[in-house]
Design a protein around this motif. Structure first.
Motif: not given
Length: 150
Positions: A36, A57-58, A60-62, A144, A148
């Motif tokens: 990461n 967002y990209l 996909n983590i907080s 995608k 969305d």
């Protein structure tokens, strides 16, 4: 061979390529940065992503996980934070000196790796591969974006 079997074969090939290249590309880097952390550095340095919320967002983590990653990269002088002149409550991320140096080395390494393998292919095959992967990327983005909206 039907379409589903071809798709399964393609999936296998893509996963194998990813694993092989990831291993070859990441060996030196894995000692310095987590996956990461590498992705944050790459997105800030090459894709111009400037905000924690966009990275979250990209990846996909907080946002708090991204903030922790950024703090660690900041300590290593790979990322710098600045106050956003357009919104004083927001910070902008940019590469620090060490981040710029590392990305230069990684870019050179990536180019060397891709040249080593892709140079073995015929020009026509390379063009076909480029066009096919570009079309695949467009389909992914289109689907995608449809998801969305719903």
């Amino acid at each position: 061979m039907n379409k589903e079997e071809i798709i399964r074969d393609l999936e296998e090939v893509v996963i194998d390529i990813n694993l092989i290249l990831n291993h070859e590309f990441s060996t030196e880097l894995n000692m310095k940065l987590s996956h990461n952390q590498q992705m944050v550095l790459f997105l800030v340095g090459t894709r111009g992503v400037k905000h924690v919320k966009d990275l979250a967002y990209l990846l996909n983590i907080s946002t708090s996980a991204v903030s922790q990653i950024v703090a660690k990269l900041e300590k290593k002088e790979m990322i710098e934070r600045e106050i956003d002149p357009n919104n004083r409550r927001s910070t902008i991320l940019k590469l620090g000196h060490e981040g710029k140096e590392l990305l230069k080395r990684l870019d050179k390494m990536r180019n060397t790796i891709f040249q080593k393998y892709l140079a073995e292919m015929e020009t026509a095959d390379l063009k076909n591969m480029r066009d096919t992967f570009s079309k695949f990327r467009e389909i992914i983005i289109e689907k995608k974006n449809e998801g969305d909206k719903s």
